[in-house]
Design an enzyme around this catalytic site. Structure first.
Site, PDB file in Angstrom:
ATOM      1  N   LYS A 165      -3.976   1.317  -3.645  1.00  0.00           N
ATOM      2  CA  LYS A 165      -3.762   1.637  -5.067  1.00  0.00           C
ATOM      3  C   LYS A 165      -2.467   0.934  -5.467  1.00  0.00           C
ATOM      4  CE  LYS A 165      -1.990   4.157  -7.992  1.00  0.00           C
ATOM      5  NZ  LYS A 165      -1.217   3.462  -9.101  1.00  0.00           N
ATOM      6  N   GLU A 193       8.565   4.611   2.449  1.00  0.00           N
ATOM      7  CA  GLU A 193       9.763   3.819   2.170  1.00  0.00           C
ATOM      8  C   GLU A 193      10.145   4.097   0.731  1.00  0.00           C
ATOM      9  OE1 GLU A 193      11.854   0.714   0.624  1.00  0.00           O
ATOM     10  OE2 GLU A 193      10.215  -0.500   1.447  1.00  0.00           O
ATOM     11  N   CYS A 214      14.474  -2.880  -3.548  1.00  0.00           N
ATOM     12  CA  CYS A 214      14.955  -1.596  -3.038  1.00  0.00           C
ATOM     13  C   CYS A 214      16.203  -1.752  -2.173  1.00  0.00           C
ATOM     14  CB  CYS A 214      13.848  -0.900  -2.258  1.00  0.00           C
ATOM     15  SG  CYS A 214      13.246  -1.911  -0.899  1.00  0.00           S
ATOM     16  N   GLU A 234      19.888   5.717  -8.303  1.00  0.00           N
ATOM     17  CA  GLU A 234      19.212   4.416  -8.231  1.00  0.00           C
ATOM     18  C   GLU A 234      18.782   3.990  -9.639  1.00  0.00           C
ATOM     19  OE1 GLU A 234      16.063   2.331  -5.304  1.00  0.00           O
ATOM     20  OE2 GLU A 234      15.241   4.035  -6.392  1.00  0.00           O
TER      21      GLU A 234
HETATM   22  O1  6OD Z   1      10.917  -7.297   3.445  1.00  0.00           O
HETATM   23  C1  6OD Z   1      10.203  -6.316   3.608  1.00  0.00           C
HETATM   24  O2  6OD Z   1       9.415  -6.217   4.544  1.00  0.00           O
HETATM   25  C2  6OD Z   1      10.271  -5.200   2.671  1.00  0.00           C
HETATM   26  N1  6OD Z   1       9.505  -4.133   2.976  1.00  0.00           N
HETATM   27  C3  6OD Z   1      11.044  -5.282   1.574  1.00  0.00           C
HETATM   28  C4  6OD Z   1      11.166  -4.228   0.658  1.00  0.00           C
HETATM   29  C5  6OD Z   1      11.790  -4.398  -0.522  1.00  0.00           C
HETATM   30  C6  6OD Z   1      11.821  -3.348  -1.494  1.00  0.00           C
HETATM   31  O3  6OD Z   1      11.983  -3.578  -2.667  1.00  0.00           O
END
Ligand code: 6OD
Length: 489
Positions: free
Chosen positions: A182, A256, A290, A393
């Site tokens: 999704k 995450e 993030c 954030e």
């Molecule tokens: O580089 C990555 O594997 C990853 N999960 C980056 C995440 C970024 C978040 O905005």
């Protein structure tokens, strides 16, 4: 230049086929606010069909593939993305408004390498074995056996849509699972296009499914009794709602979530390198990463220098423009809703006593881009460490510079947050590197760099930034079930 937009249809992708529904929603081009696509909203029937297809595929041709053949197919998906590079690029740019220079170097290549990198993850990572002494002296051997977790629900965000969806779909498929994705309702295009690649490569029907919609469609996935695990990247608040929703059906979860990542510039930092990396960590992808650094602690002895050089970076190295222009490296934020959020923090910063070093508002173009979702890159000084702007954030192209005097103090400041995703610091003192890094409460610590990724490493956050780790061998804990086999001699 301005795009000639033909409105596309974005159906769901279920059991190898595109499935339209009667209810659609608009997908907008953040550069101008124009409608670029109609996404077909999935309801209970479509989610049920997608989950049923994914369940059936687990036991069909996909489930019967050898590990090696499956890895081959996952590598072929990576090649399939590369072959359709320009289509993915166009789709990602239409959804996000990000510059081609960003999407073509970050989003799309990672969309391919997330499959290539994880294709052999099972074969390359042995399970544990232990010899056991038994009272009768005969002994026993323990060994681990991994199997796919099952049907994985992937709820992926809008900031790096293809990159973050495939960071989950890649290892999920490589481990033999099937998926129902999704994507964010704001950026549904690349996940949809991926269905074509799956068919082109010959991935069996039902292995990869996509359902479109808002939180209510996500809720149908998270509460679905026939989904075995949910992997999510997004805001902490949404993550906590998801965790509640999955509790009654006892699914596994890999989460995450948000961050308020500290940057630290020590007095011995190489300032050329620091400004280059800090410039990226504060402003890349219009601050919608993030891992970005929205609070940067700068040693008091070099504070003015860093402030002035970062201001120069924001004002002279970042170029607004249409995504296809060579010089453009700074795009809009993803939506008007997000723009309003970012601008509300820009206002709050001033209420909290900030000095605006640069930015602080929204640009005016005097053309159709004024209908888009633009904000200025912004730097503040004068905010206290515990101000809302320095603790919440924002997810925008903005950062608060805060002076510090000594190492112990700055470690405390960096850790004084509910979040724990990433931290980035700059120093040329090797002892300091190894002294400070382990004290930072963050799942990912970069030194003299930022967002430098090796897909074999653990990725994820502590505290309110996440539960679990993905990447390399670490993803196996979520994407597989591990059984221990104990054989008595
Ligand atoms: O580089 C990555 O594997 C990853 N999960 C980056 C995440 C970024 C978040 O905005």
């Amino acid at each position: 230049m301005r795009k000639n937009i033909t409105v596309r249809q974005l159906p769901n992708f279920i059991n190898g086929k595109y499935v339209e529904t009667s209810e659609t929603f608009d997908v907008l081009y953040p550069v101008t606010g124009e409608v670029t696509a109609k996404a077909h909203k999935a309801g209970q029937a479509e989610v049920d069909a997608a989950v049923a297809a994914a369940r059936a595929a687990l036991h069909g041709p996909w489930g019967k593939l050898t590990q090696q053949d499956r890895a081959k197919m996952v590598r072929a998906i990576a090649e399939g993305v590369q072959k359709r590079f320009d289509d993915f690029l166009e789709a990602e740019v239409l959804d996000t408004g990000k510059p081609y220079s960003v999407a073509s170097h970050v989003d799309i290549p990672r969309g391919a390498s997330n499959f290539a990198a994880f294709a052999d993850v099972l074969r390359e990572n042995p399970t544990e074995t232990f010899m056991l002494d038994t009272p009768d002296g005969s002994g026993a051997l323990n060994y681990g056996v991994r199997r796919p977790r099952g049907v994985i629900g992937i709820i992926s965000p809008w900031n790096l849509p293809l990159l973050l969806m495939t960071f989950k779909a890649g290892p999920a498929l490589a481990c033999g699972n099937t998926v129902v994705v999704k994507p964010s309702e704001v950026t549904p295009s690349t996940a949809t296009l991926m269905g074509e690649v799956m068919n082109e490569v010959g991935v069996p029907e039902g292995v990869y499914n996509v359902v479109h919609g808002f939180g209510d469609t996500g809720q149908l996935l998270t509460s679905h009794p026939d989904i075995d695990g949910i992997t999510f990247t997004g805001e902490t608040l949404t993550g906590s709602i998801i965790l509640k929703a999955i509790a009654p059906t006892l699914k596994g979860a890999s989460m995450e979530m948000g961050g308020k990542n500290p940057g630290i510039v020590f007095e011995d930092a190489d300032l050329d390198l620091t400004i280059k990396e800090l410039g990226r960590s504060c402003f890349l992808n219009t601050g919608q990463v993030c891992l970005g650094t929205e609070r940067v602690y700068v040693h008091e002895s070099i504070f003015d220098q860093v402030r002035d050089r970062l201001k120069d970076y924001a004002e002279n190295q970042l170029h607004y423009g249409y995504p296809d222009e060579d010089t453009t490296n700074f795009g809009p934020v993803v939506s008007d809703e997000h723009r309003e959020k970012v601008l509300s923090y820009y206002k709050l910063a001033e209420e909290e006593g900030a000095t605006v070093v640069t930015g602080g508002g929204a640009p005016a173009f005097e053309d159709e881009r004024d209908g888009g979702s633009w904000v200025e890159p912004t730097i503040w000084t004068g905010l206290t460490h515990d101000s809302r702007v320095a603790t919440e954030e924002i997810f925008g192209p903005c950062t608060a510079l805060i002076p510090f005097t000594d190492e112990d103090e700055v470690i405390k400041l960096a850790n004084d947050t509910n979040y724990g995703l990433a931290a980035t610091f700059f120093t040329t003192n090797a002892s300091r590197v190894h002294r400070v890094a382990p004290q930072l409460e963050a799942g990912i610590v970069w030194v003299n760099s930022w967002f430098l990724r090796d897909l074999r490493t653990a990725f994820g956050g502590m505290k309110h930034s996440g539960i679990g780790r993905e990447g390399g061998v670490h993803g196996l804990d979520f994407y597989t079930e591990l059984s221990n086999v104990c054989v008595k001699y």
